[in-house]
Design an enzyme around this catalytic site. Structure first.
Site, mmCIF file in Angstrom:
data_model
loop_
_atom_site.group_PDB
_atom_site.id
_atom_site.type_symbol
_atom_site.label_atom_id
_atom_site.label_comp_id
_atom_site.label_asym_id
_atom_site.label_seq_id
_atom_site.Cartn_x
_atom_site.Cartn_y
_atom_site.Cartn_z
ATOM 1 N N HIS A 186 0.989 -1.188 0.036
ATOM 2 C CA HIS A 186 0.209 0.133 0.216
ATOM 3 C C HIS A 186 0.860 1.234 0.122
ATOM 4 C CE1 HIS A 186 -3.820 1.938 1.944
ATOM 5 N NE2 HIS A 186 -3.327 2.673 1.034
ATOM 6 N N HIS A 246 1.582 5.349 -2.226
ATOM 7 C CA HIS A 246 0.843 6.462 -3.054
ATOM 8 C C HIS A 246 2.033 7.230 -3.418
ATOM 9 C CE1 HIS A 246 -3.416 5.935 -1.806
ATOM 10 N NE2 HIS A 246 -2.796 5.449 -0.525
ATOM 11 N N PHE A 247 2.649 6.790 -4.570
ATOM 12 C CA PHE A 247 3.668 7.722 -5.144
ATOM 13 C C PHE A 247 3.367 8.857 -5.912
ATOM 14 C CE2 PHE A 247 6.864 3.757 -5.199
ATOM 15 C CZ PHE A 247 6.999 3.807 -3.854
ATOM 16 N N ARG A 248 1.987 8.978 -6.066
ATOM 17 C CA ARG A 248 1.397 10.054 -6.713
ATOM 18 C C ARG A 248 1.896 10.585 -8.121
ATOM 19 N NH1 ARG A 248 -2.364 10.302 -3.315
ATOM 20 N NH2 ARG A 248 -1.911 10.855 -1.053
ATOM 21 N N ASN A 299 -5.158 6.016 -7.161
ATOM 22 C CA ASN A 299 -5.790 7.394 -7.151
ATOM 23 C C ASN A 299 -4.848 8.501 -7.536
ATOM 24 O OD1 ASN A 299 -4.594 6.621 -4.717
ATOM 25 N ND2 ASN A 299 -5.693 8.216 -3.450
ATOM 26 N N HIS A 302 -10.701 0.754 1.178
ATOM 27 C CA HIS A 302 -10.378 1.895 2.256
ATOM 28 C C HIS A 302 -11.822 1.631 2.766
ATOM 29 C CE1 HIS A 302 -8.879 5.908 3.715
ATOM 30 N NE2 HIS A 302 -10.406 5.932 4.192
ATOM 31 N N HIS A 354 -5.292 -0.251 6.108
ATOM 32 C CA HIS A 354 -5.112 0.296 7.492
ATOM 33 C C HIS A 354 -6.258 0.341 8.560
ATOM 34 C CE1 HIS A 354 -7.809 3.045 4.889
ATOM 35 N NE2 HIS A 354 -6.797 3.364 4.077
ATOM 36 N N ASP A 397 1.016 2.708 3.689
ATOM 37 C CA ASP A 397 0.150 3.833 3.142
ATOM 38 C C ASP A 397 1.031 4.921 2.934
ATOM 39 O OD1 ASP A 397 -2.204 4.867 2.402
ATOM 40 O OD2 ASP A 397 -3.156 4.985 4.210
ATOM 41 N N HIS A 435 3.144 13.728 1.020
ATOM 42 C CA HIS A 435 2.836 15.037 0.665
ATOM 43 C C HIS A 435 3.847 16.070 0.867
ATOM 44 C CE1 HIS A 435 -1.487 13.843 0.041
ATOM 45 N NE2 HIS A 435 -1.214 13.204 1.366
HETATM 46 ZN ZN LIG Z 1 -3.711 4.732 1.150
#
Ligand SMILES: [Zn+2]
Length: 450
Positions: A71, A73-75, A106, A190, A238, A304, A308
């Site tokens: 899990h 998020h490398f965006r 996402n 989620h 999570h 997760d 940011h």
């Molecule tokens: Zn996540």
């Protein structure tokens, strides 16, 4: 040229390219062994080795399987300029002892059809330091079938989050579960029920954020998951409370807890760096979750990772984005807990290495012949402190600033060293991977009961 093994048995036809010797975690205990690695990058044998291949003795360190973080998020694509990318994120993973990341869909554009999936896959090839499994989101009904032949899993959001504004309504879930069950891929969820969010005032601290998205919202959503069809390969992301752990264990569903929910509470800090979904819980709830993890009742740990930029997290609390970085610190923080005697190595390796790799159908996560030689070397005497400015992520901050950590000294990917003396020395050979086992095959499906 690397060759693929055709049959699972006689590996002696492959030539040995490296022998690692020292104490290693094999069949549930640390023992002194020699691990022979063949020219296909797989573990050839564990025991005495007489070949003339180059040898490397790890001395007082120990050889462990590399981890899987299912899990992150490398965006990428669509993240802010100079922020995390698949390149920086996977180097952070390599440094943190993680051989495979599950990258969430996402991003911008959302990975919801074949075209967006392929665009993202192109960012992995030639850039990633470790393997990447790309999730898709099942928001475009007629894209599900073709996506299922490419993606490594699906991610379903039951609450709004970064990039997802309108989650499926209750009535839409049963038909969605039926369709996803037929596709046989892992489905991560989620689980928060937005109908139970407390929206009367605007939260300005982690304590108020916890009241705003309360435990009851999470547990109500988890109850909905326990009613999904048994054939669905469901995994709850999570989970933050012992109540959640009990619900999911009772219905034999896979789930994860994050290092931040295991180690931080809603009073660990007062600013938006400690804002995350679901929220950090009270110290009592955190401790209950940690104790369940220590007892081996939480099957999987996942970061997760949500790096940011610092300036976004410096916005007023109610406007700052949710999420914390974690792929590079997950294993080092927990290895330090092993060193301090607060966590069993067996429990950690099951949750960070063996079960997540099996959940995603990958042939590594244990030191065993035939497995990919994705290994780390850890010196338990080499304690360091986590420092945001030293992390590979351009975000440059961490909620674990100053925490004790034990970073892998070396990381081998398919037998090739990609981290040496704690520095990344690899090349971007990471690939897009998909589950290699189907449910029901030996070793495929971990449960919380193993
Ligand atoms: Zn996540």
């Amino acid at each position: 040229m690397r060759r693929r093994q055709a049959d699972g048995g006689a590996r002696s036809r492959e030539s040995t390219v490296l022998v690692l010797s020292g104490r290693a975690w094999v069949r549930g205990r640390l023992q002194t062994v020699e691990i022979a690695i063949d020219d296909s990058g797989r573990i050839q044998s564990i025991g005495k080795n007489r070949s003339g291949a180059p040898r490397r003795d790890v001395g007082d360190a120990v050889i462990l399987p590399a981890a899987t973080d299912l899990h992150v998020h490398f965006r990428d694509p669509g993240g802010p300029a100079e922020a995390e990318t698949i390149s920086t994120g996977t180097v952070g993973a390599a440094l943190g002892g993680v051989a495979l990341v599950g990258e969430m869909p996402n991003t911008r554009p959302l990975v919801a059809d074949v075209e967006s999936w392929q665009d993202k896959a192109r960012l992995v090839e030639g850039r990633a330091a470790v393997d990447v499994l790309l999730y898709a989101t099942p928001t475009v009904p007629n894209a599900l079938e073709p996506l299922s032949r490419r993606a490594g899993g699906f991610k379903v959001y039951l609450a709004p989050t970064t990039g997802i504004e309108s989650p499926p309504a209750s009535a839409e879930l049963p038909p969605l579960w039926e369709r996803l069950a037929k596709l046989r891929l892992p489905v991560s969820v989620h689980a928060e029920d937005p109908a139970r969010f407390e929206t009367s005032r605007s939260p300005s601290s982690p304590v108020e954020w916890n009241a705003h998205r309360p435990v009851s919202a999470e547990e109500a959503a988890l109850d909905r998951l326990t009613r999904a069809p048994r054939s669905l390969r469901l995994h709850a992301a999570h989970v933050t409370t012992l109540g959640g752990v009990r619900r999911l264990r009772a219905s034999r569903l896979s789930f994860e807890a994050t290092p931040h929910h295991l180690l931080l509470s809603d009073r660990s800090g007062n600013d938006a760096r400690f804002k995350v979904n679901p929220p950090l819980r009270t110290e009592r709830e955190r401790l209950e979750l940690w104790e369940a993890f220590r007892r081996g009742e939480v099957p999987i740990v996942a970061s997760d990772h949500a790096p940011h930029p610092r300036d976004a997290k410096e916005l007023p609390f109610d406007r700052a984005p949710s999420g914390v970085p974690g792929v590079e610190t997950m294993l080092p923080l927990l290895l330090a807990k092993v060193r301090s005697g607060e966590l069993d190595l067996a429990v950690l390796l099951a949750a960070a290495c063996d079960r997540p790799a099996r959940w995603l159908g990958q042939p590594f996560g244990r030191l065993a012949p035939g497995h990919r030689a994705n290994l780390i070397v850890v010196d338990f005497t080499a304690r360091t402190k986590v420092a945001g400015r030293e992390l590979r992520s351009p975000c440059g901050w961490t909620p674990f600033e100053g925490w004790e950590a034990i970073r892998p000294r070396e990381h081998y990917r398919d037998g090739e060293r990609i981290v040496e003396a704690g520095e990344y020395v690899g090349r971007p050979s990471g690939r897009v991977v998909r589950p290699e086992f189907a449910p029901g095959e030996p070793g495929a499906l971990p449960t919380v009961h193993e």
